[in-house]
Design a protein around this motif. Structure first.
Motif, short mmCIF file in Angstrom:
data_model
loop_
_atom_site.label_atom_id
_atom_site.label_comp_id
_atom_site.label_asym_id
_atom_site.label_seq_id
_atom_site.Cartn_x
_atom_site.Cartn_y
_atom_site.Cartn_z
N THR A 180 0.82 -1.21 0.00
CA THR A 180 0.00 0.00 0.00
C THR A 180 0.86 1.26 0.00
OG1 THR A 180 -0.09 0.12 2.42
CG2 THR A 180 -1.75 -1.24 1.32
N GLY A 181 2.17 1.10 0.10
CA GLY A 181 3.05 2.26 0.20
C GLY A 181 3.39 2.64 1.63
N THR A 182 3.01 1.81 2.58
CA THR A 182 3.30 2.06 3.99
C THR A 182 4.55 1.29 4.40
OG1 THR A 182 0.96 2.37 4.52
CG2 THR A 182 2.41 1.83 6.35
N PRO A 183 5.64 1.97 4.77
CA PRO A 183 6.85 1.25 5.21
C PRO A 183 6.61 0.59 6.57
CG PRO A 183 7.32 3.55 4.62
CD PRO A 183 5.83 3.43 4.73
N VAL A 184 7.04 -0.64 6.71
CA VAL A 184 6.90 -1.37 7.96
C VAL A 184 8.27 -1.93 8.34
CG1 VAL A 184 5.75 -3.23 9.21
CG2 VAL A 184 4.53 -2.01 7.39
N THR A 185 8.74 -1.57 9.53
CA THR A 185 9.99 -2.09 10.07
C THR A 185 9.65 -3.10 11.16
OG1 THR A 185 11.10 0.01 9.63
CG2 THR A 185 12.18 -1.51 11.16
N VAL A 186 10.26 -4.28 11.08
CA VAL A 186 9.91 -5.36 12.00
C VAL A 186 11.13 -5.79 12.78
CG1 VAL A 186 8.97 -7.69 12.22
CG2 VAL A 186 8.11 -6.16 10.43
N THR A 187 10.95 -5.93 14.08
CA THR A 187 11.94 -6.53 14.96
C THR A 187 11.32 -7.78 15.56
OG1 THR A 187 12.89 -4.37 15.49
CG2 THR A 187 13.42 -6.20 16.97
N LEU A 188 11.81 -8.92 15.16
CA LEU A 188 11.25 -10.18 15.62
C LEU A 188 12.26 -10.84 16.54
CD1 LEU A 188 8.74 -11.97 15.28
CD2 LEU A 188 9.91 -13.16 13.43
N GLY A 189 12.01 -10.79 17.84
CA GLY A 189 12.95 -11.31 18.81
C GLY A 189 12.67 -12.72 19.24
N ILE A 190 11.76 -13.41 18.59
CA ILE A 190 11.42 -14.77 18.95
C ILE A 190 11.03 -15.52 17.69
CG2 ILE A 190 8.99 -14.26 19.36
CD1 ILE A 190 9.06 -16.25 21.69
N GLU A 191 11.32 -16.79 17.64
CA GLU A 191 10.97 -17.59 16.48
C GLU A 191 9.46 -17.81 16.47
OE1 GLU A 191 11.98 -19.27 12.97
OE2 GLU A 191 13.43 -18.46 14.40
N ALA A 192 8.79 -17.37 15.40
CA ALA A 192 7.33 -17.46 15.35
C ALA A 192 6.85 -18.90 15.42
CB ALA A 192 6.82 -16.80 14.07
N ALA A 193 7.60 -19.81 14.83
CA ALA A 193 7.18 -21.21 14.85
C ALA A 193 7.23 -21.82 16.24
CB ALA A 193 8.06 -22.03 13.90
N ALA A 194 7.99 -21.19 17.16
CA ALA A 194 8.11 -21.72 18.52
C ALA A 194 6.97 -21.27 19.43
CB ALA A 194 9.45 -21.30 19.12
N LEU A 195 6.14 -20.36 18.96
CA LEU A 195 5.06 -19.86 19.80
C LEU A 195 3.94 -20.90 19.90
CD1 LEU A 195 4.73 -16.21 18.45
CD2 LEU A 195 5.65 -16.91 20.66
N PRO A 196 3.28 -20.99 21.06
CA PRO A 196 2.09 -21.85 21.16
C PRO A 196 1.05 -21.43 20.13
CG PRO A 196 2.79 -21.13 23.34
CD PRO A 196 3.61 -20.35 22.34
N GLY A 197 0.31 -22.41 19.61
CA GLY A 197 -0.63 -22.13 18.53
C GLY A 197 -1.65 -21.07 18.87
N LEU A 198 -2.23 -21.13 20.09
CA LEU A 198 -3.25 -20.15 20.46
C LEU A 198 -2.67 -18.75 20.55
CD1 LEU A 198 -6.18 -19.65 21.30
CD2 LEU A 198 -5.51 -20.17 23.66
N VAL A 199 -1.48 -18.63 21.14
CA VAL A 199 -0.84 -17.32 21.25
C VAL A 199 -0.47 -16.80 19.87
CG1 VAL A 199 1.15 -16.09 22.20
CG2 VAL A 199 0.03 -17.86 23.55
N SER A 200 0.04 -17.67 19.00
CA SER A 200 0.43 -17.26 17.66
C SER A 200 -0.77 -16.77 16.86
CB SER A 200 1.11 -18.42 16.94
OG SER A 200 1.56 -18.03 15.67
N ARG A 201 -1.92 -17.45 17.03
CA ARG A 201 -3.13 -17.05 16.30
C ARG A 201 -3.63 -15.70 16.77
NH1 ARG A 201 -8.20 -20.40 17.76
NH2 ARG A 201 -8.35 -18.76 19.35
#
Length: 426
Positions: A306-327
């Motif tokens: 959309t033209g919106t810059p997004v900067t992401v800092t991911l300090g945890i592996e997304a695959a390691a999150l519990p399913g409910l929390v990840s959802r």
């Protein structure tokens, strides 16, 4: 007017239906009465058959039949059967009755008390309705000589004045029977809501069912709001950007149209799944459940398109999150990005997803737009932040959102913390 009112009370539609209800009670008593008669006949020295036995034996069988009826009334399914008859025939508003089988000892006892009262009163009145009308008609016909011979009146009653009073006496008997039946029907109608009405356990079960229904509806509403709201905001901005750059940057337009196609296709799939849950009997439908591990890169790409810059800092592996929390974290990030697109389009967004002790912290910031008009809530909107707070609270976390003054200017900040629970936790 008084005669008409009296006639309506004794012979009106409500009275007639209650008579039918009493007759049904007598019919329901018959099996228990016959079983009790097998005990009453030998104990009370009755005749070879119940019909040839004395009145005392027959009433003894009646007394023994009532406890048997009370035991039958303890069965849970007896209440819905009794409610169906009382609702149709007693003239009582249906909302005063409990729904479904009796739950718990108190409801079963009340159901048994009602069934015993119904068959007990119905048995007496049904017997009177069978025996009294023929006798009353015969008494009314006393002036007829053949009827007098058939009745075999004792010598003390063989008087002219007795014969003259016969029609009045017979009519009085019929009126008394009608009055007794009307009074008995009114008694049952008064007792029905008390004994067949909802118990505290029934009310609690109804409240819990209503709460569960509202929870499902609220969850579906949040899913639709987060998914469709974000998609519409993204598609609107992508289409707007493509229109502005249609002649100058065909590559960007092509990329924006691809993003629009991908966004709409994905959203239609989620919408169809959510609506499938609302279709009665559609057991194959499953709620859409995108997670950070499944679609965080795609969500970011669609937002950036959309033209919106997004900067992401991911300090945890997304695959390691519990399913409910990840959802739930995915939906929170989706709603936060959607809010940025709606209220501050084109401003850079800083997203941080990091662990914070035994919690997952999601922080999203973007500069407040200089044009305050662009930050106004759209008509009918304003539910996104409430939905984020609800999602966090249901998992035992918390959420906060609002403007924040900093060295680099005024910024909008959304901060959410979710406990890193296991999949089985709720």
């Amino acid at each position: 007017m008084t005669v008409r009112a009296l006639t309506g009370a004794l012979l009106g539609r409500t009275a007639r239906l209650r008579w039918v209800h009493l007759v049904l009670g007598g019919a329901l008593l018959m099996p228990f009465w016959l079983v009790a008669a097998l005990v009453a006949l030998p104990l009370m020295g009755g005749g070879p058959t119940l019909s040839s036995s004395s009145v005392a034996v027959q009433f003894g069988a009646y007394a023994l039949a009532l406890p048997l009826a009370a035991v039958a009334g303890l069965f849970p399914l007896m209440r819905p059967l009794s409610v169906a008859m009382a609702r149709s025939l007693c003239g009582v508003e249906g909302a005063q009755f409990a729904e479904g089988p009796a739950r718990g000892p108190a409801a079963r006892r009340r159901s048994a008390a009602w069934f015993t009262l119904h068959v007990g009163v119905g048995g007496i009145l049904s017997g009177a309705m069978l025996a009294l009308p023929p006798f009353a008609v015969a008494v009314m016909l006393l002036p007829v000589e053949g009827v007098r011979e058939w009745l075999r009146l004792p010598a003390s009653l063989q008087r002219t004045w007795v014969y003259a009073l016969g029609p009045l006496a017979g009519l009085a008997m019929l009126l008394a029977l009608a009055a007794c039946a009307t009074a008995a029907g009114a008694l049952l109608a008064r007792c029905a809501p008390v004994l067949l009405g909802p118990t505290p356990a029934d009310r609690l079960a109804a409240v819990e069912a209503r709460a569960a229904e509202l929870a499902v509806r609220n969850r579906l509403a949040r899913e639709l709001h987060d998914s469709v709201g974000h998609a519409l905001s993204a598609v609107t901005l992508q289409a707007s950007a493509a229109r502005r750059l249609l002649d100058r940057d065909p590559d960007f337009v092509r990329e924006a149209l691809t993003a629009i196609e991908d966004t709409t296709r994905r959203t239609v799939g989620e919408l169809d799944a959510v609506l499938g849950l609302l279709r009665e009997g559609d057991e194959s439908a499953k709620a859409p459940a995108p997670t950070l591990a499944d679609d965080l890169p795609g969500l970011l790409d669609r937002t950036r398109a959309t033209g919106t810059p997004v900067t992401v800092t991911l300090g945890i592996e997304a695959a390691a999150l519990p399913g409910l929390v990840s959802r739930e974290a995915y939906r929170i990030v989706q709603e936060g990005l959607g809010n940025a697109l709606r209220h501050a389009p084109g401003t850079p967004v800083d997203l941080r997803i990091t662990p914070y002790g035994d919690e997952l912290e999601i922080v999203m910031e973007n500069p407040l737009p200089s044009d305050t008009g662009s930050g106004r809530t759209r008509p009918g909107g304003g539910h996104g932040l409430r939905g984020i707070a609800d999602r966090a609270r249901l998992l035992g976390g918390n959420a906060s959102a609002g403007p924040r003054n900093g060295p680099d200017g005024d910024r909008w900040r959304l901060a959410v913390r979710l406990p890193l629970m296991t999949d089985g936790a709720r």
